[in-house]
Structure formats: C-alpha cells, structure tokens
Design an enzyme around this catalytic site. Structure first.
Site, PDB file in Angstrom:
ATOM      1  N   HIS A   1       0.861  -1.192   0.000  1.00  0.00           N
ATOM      2  CA  HIS A   1       0.000   0.000   0.000  1.00  0.00           C
ATOM      3  C   HIS A   1       0.890   1.232   0.000  1.00  0.00           C
ATOM      4  O   HIS A   1       1.276   1.751   1.058  1.00  0.00           O
ATOM      5  CB  HIS A   1      -0.945  -0.003   1.208  1.00  0.00           C
ATOM      6  CG  HIS A   1      -2.016   1.042   1.117  1.00  0.00           C
ATOM      7  ND1 HIS A   1      -3.360   0.738   1.090  1.00  0.00           N
ATOM      8  CD2 HIS A   1      -1.940   2.393   1.010  1.00  0.00           C
ATOM      9  CE1 HIS A   1      -4.072   1.861   0.984  1.00  0.00           C
ATOM     10  NE2 HIS A   1      -3.224   2.880   0.938  1.00  0.00           N
TER      11      HIS A   1
ATOM     12  N   GLU B   1     -10.991   3.774   6.842  1.00  0.00           N
ATOM     13  CA  GLU B   1      -9.902   4.669   7.269  1.00  0.00           C
ATOM     14  C   GLU B   1     -10.499   5.826   8.084  1.00  0.00           C
ATOM     15  O   GLU B   1     -10.070   6.079   9.202  1.00  0.00           O
ATOM     16  CB  GLU B   1      -9.155   5.201   6.034  1.00  0.00           C
ATOM     17  CG  GLU B   1      -7.996   6.154   6.345  1.00  0.00           C
ATOM     18  CD  GLU B   1      -7.333   6.705   5.083  1.00  0.00           C
ATOM     19  OE1 GLU B   1      -7.955   6.672   4.009  1.00  0.00           O
ATOM     20  OE2 GLU B   1      -6.190   7.194   5.198  1.00  0.00           O
TER      21      GLU B   1
HETATM   22  N1  ADE Z   1      -4.708   8.790  -1.487  1.00  0.00           N
HETATM   23  C1  ADE Z   1      -3.430   8.743  -1.071  1.00  0.00           C
HETATM   24  N2  ADE Z   1      -3.371   8.338   0.203  1.00  0.00           N
HETATM   25  C2  ADE Z   1      -4.642   8.134   0.608  1.00  0.00           C
HETATM   26  C3  ADE Z   1      -5.241   7.726   1.814  1.00  0.00           C
HETATM   27  N3  ADE Z   1      -4.510   7.431   2.905  1.00  0.00           N
HETATM   28  N4  ADE Z   1      -6.577   7.636   1.867  1.00  0.00           N
HETATM   29  C4  ADE Z   1      -7.328   7.928   0.806  1.00  0.00           C
HETATM   30  N5  ADE Z   1      -6.819   8.301  -0.362  1.00  0.00           N
HETATM   31  C5  ADE Z   1      -5.489   8.413  -0.456  1.00  0.00           C
HETATM   32 ZN    ZN Z   2      -3.665   4.900   0.536  1.00  0.00          ZN
END
Ligand code: ADE
Ligand code: ZN
Length: 338
Positions: free
Chosen positions: A17, A205
């Site tokens: 990631h 997230e």
């Molecule tokens: N684009 C780059 N990093 C990201 C993240 N942590 N969450 C959502 N979109 C992203």
């Molecule tokens: Zn990301």
C-alpha cells in the site's frame, strides 16, 4: 546478533500500500520544478506543499504534489527514486498505486494523456528490475469522490492495457470515503475482475466498520487501512475466517488524525487475533516514515519481537499478488534471515 534495524532491513518484505505520488520527496519536487518553472521552487517552498493538519488537508496536499508531475519523464523520475528508496530498505516487491484518476482530471480527460506517462513508469520499473532485481506491479487508483464515470475510465484503461502490460495487476479506490462508499462501484469492480484485474479498496480509514463490509460486498480482495474494524467483533471474525489481507498504515493514520498514536493503532490486536495483517507506508513523503520505519515502530511501540516481525514479512508476501513460485522463493528467504 544483528541490531533490530539491520534485521528489518535484511528481511525480504513486500510493500502493498504505497502511492507513487506520496513517495515523492520534497528534494525530488525541487528537481521537477527546475525542469518546468521559470522560478523553481526552493526546498523550503517544496516542503510547505507537504504540510497539512487533518485528513481533508492531507488529500489537498496530495493533489497539490500530484499536480507538479507533468511529463512522462517526471513520472519516470518519481518512480525511479521510489524504487531506489524501497530497495534500500530491503523491500523486494511493491504493488504501487498510481492516481490515474487525478492524471485524467488534470489533463481535462484527454484520452491520449495516459499512455506516454505509463511508458515513463514502465521505463523506471524495468530499470529497477534490471539494475536492482526489484519487482513491481501497478495498481490503477481512482478517486472515489469524483463522478463514477471517471473511475470507469481508469478501470477500463487498466483492463485495456493489461494484456500487453501484465505489470498492471489491479485497481483500487482512494479519496474521501466520507463522501462516497463502495456500492456505486459494484458493477465496475465486477467488470474489472472479469478482465483479470485484482481488486483492492481503501475502507474503514475515516469511516465506520460498515464501510469495510460494503467494500467486501463489492468483491474487494484486499482492504486498505481497515482501522475501524476494531469496533465490530463480528467483522473481525469474518476477516479472520476469510483471511482477508489488510493493508495497514499506522503512521499514516496517526498523521492524518485517524488514530491517536502508533501505540494505540489496532495493528497489535488484529495480529494477536490472527488476522492477515501487513504493514505499509501509504504516503511516506507526507508522513515522515517508510516501510522499514513502520517495522521498527511495531517493535518499539507495540513490542513486536523479531519472530513477529518475520511473520509480518511473511504476511506481506502471502498477501501480495505475486505468482505462487515467487511467493515460495521469498518465503524461504524470510525463514533464513538472521
Ligand atoms: N490517497 C493517497 N493516500 C490516501 C489515503 N490514505 N486515503 C485515501 N486516499 C489516499
Ligand atoms: Zn492509501
């Protein structure tokens, strides 16, 4: 016995990631600016582009840095620097998000805009393979809070290019989950799977566990972040039983304000429950960490022993989209790392 830092560096690891644009260091941005700007950015000016205070501010900063990548050669340089940085940490394989959705948006959706950029990325990838033995796959990332038609363009481009470029391994969705979940992309995910692409997704997230369920429901094979799964016992059981790979990014979550500290991140609890967790750096240039740094913080902040760090490295290979013989070879090397 080796120091923990040197053990971590020598442990073969996969980074699953990582956003190419998030790996561009301010110094590289200065170099790019010298190519394009009548008055190039100074290093302190470049550094200010990477500052943010919360998750929305981070997404804006990410967009501002991405806007400074203009030519195929800019993308080639960014990718080559990223590969050098990864190889120096003992990362042997990476599956890297490219914000194809942003590339199209900045270029007014010009259908011819992407191929020359992709050619630049491929030059860097092939150089990494030839000079450093580095293995790299691309994941085409769309922006979930842009209209669905923009994601369609991104995913269909991945499907179109994949037969000639098997380095394009899959697709993903980044951006603001608070504005758009996964359900609107159900048909596009099914279509991408039909085209042989692997399906990743940022979920949980900045959103509750229902967002992770929704991501799984549209066929996402790997979940990025998954911080909120800790709130839902039944979801945790499901993730464990199905051994759904989780792409965790603890320092990213601390820096965007999703999680109060590395020590408080659910990494340790997921690991102890038997979930298939992997450590990742997400956007290292923005968050001031890298993959080796995340392993070290797992050791210092969550008491991961050497054997547990070895298990995280095994997980990273298992959760990768590498073919089985390559996985077997890396797993054997992980066992013999002292
Ligand atoms: N684009 C780059 N990093 C990201 C993240 N942590 N969450 C959502 N979109 C992203
Ligand atoms: Zn990301």
């Amino acid at each position: 016995m080796s120091t923990i830092a040197s053990f971590i560096r020598r442990l073969p690891k996969a980074e699953l990631h990582l956003h190419l644009e998030g790996a561009i260091l301010p110094a590289t941005l200065v170099e790019l600016s010298q190519r394009h700007d009548a008055r190039p950015l100074t290093l302190p000016e470049a550094e200010t582009l990477f500052r943010f205070h919360d998750f929305s501010g981070f997404l804006d900063a990410f967009k501002a840095v991405t806007a400074r990548l203009i030519t195929p050669e800019d993308y080639e340089l960014a990718a080559w620097r990223m590969i050098q940085q990864l190889a120096a940490q003992g990362v042997v394989h990476a599956e890297v998000y490219i914000s194809v959705g942003v590339i199209y948006r900045w270029r007014d959706h010009d259908p011819a805009a992407f191929e020359p950029i992709f050619a630049g990325l491929e030059r860097a990838r092939l150089r990494g393979q030839a000079e450093l033995g580095f293995s790299l796959y691309w994941i085409f990332d769309a922006v979930r809070h842009f209209p669905v038609e923009e994601a369609e363009r991104v995913f269909r481009k991945a499907a179109e290019l994949r037969p000639a470029h098997p380095s394009i391994i899959g697709i993903g969705l980044g951006g603001d989950e608070r504005r758009t979940g996964s359900e609107p992309f159900r048909a596009l995910y099914a279509e991408a799977r039909q085209a042989g692409l692997r399906l990743t997704n940022h979920a949980g997230e900045t959103t509750p566990p229902a967002a992770i369920r929704e991501a799984l429901a549209i066929g996402s094979e790997r979940i990025g972040h998954a911080v909120s799964a800790i709130q839902d016992f039944h979801l945790l059981q499901d993730l464990k039983e199905r051994q759904v790979p989780l792409e965790l990014n603890p320092t990213s979550n601390v820096r965007t304000g999703v999680c109060p500290s590395f020590a408080a991140h659910p990494l340790r609890r997921y690991f102890d429950l038997g979930l298939l967790v992997t450590l990742n750096s997400d956007d290292p240039a923005f968050f001031g960490s890298d993959l080796a740094g995340e392993y070290l913080l797992a050791h210092t902040q969550q008491a991961f022993s050497r054997e547990e760090l070895r298990q995280l490295a095994r997980n990273s290979i298992r959760a990768s989209f590498l073919p089985t013989p390559e996985k077997t070879a890396w797993l054997a090397q992980i066992e013999t790392t002292k």
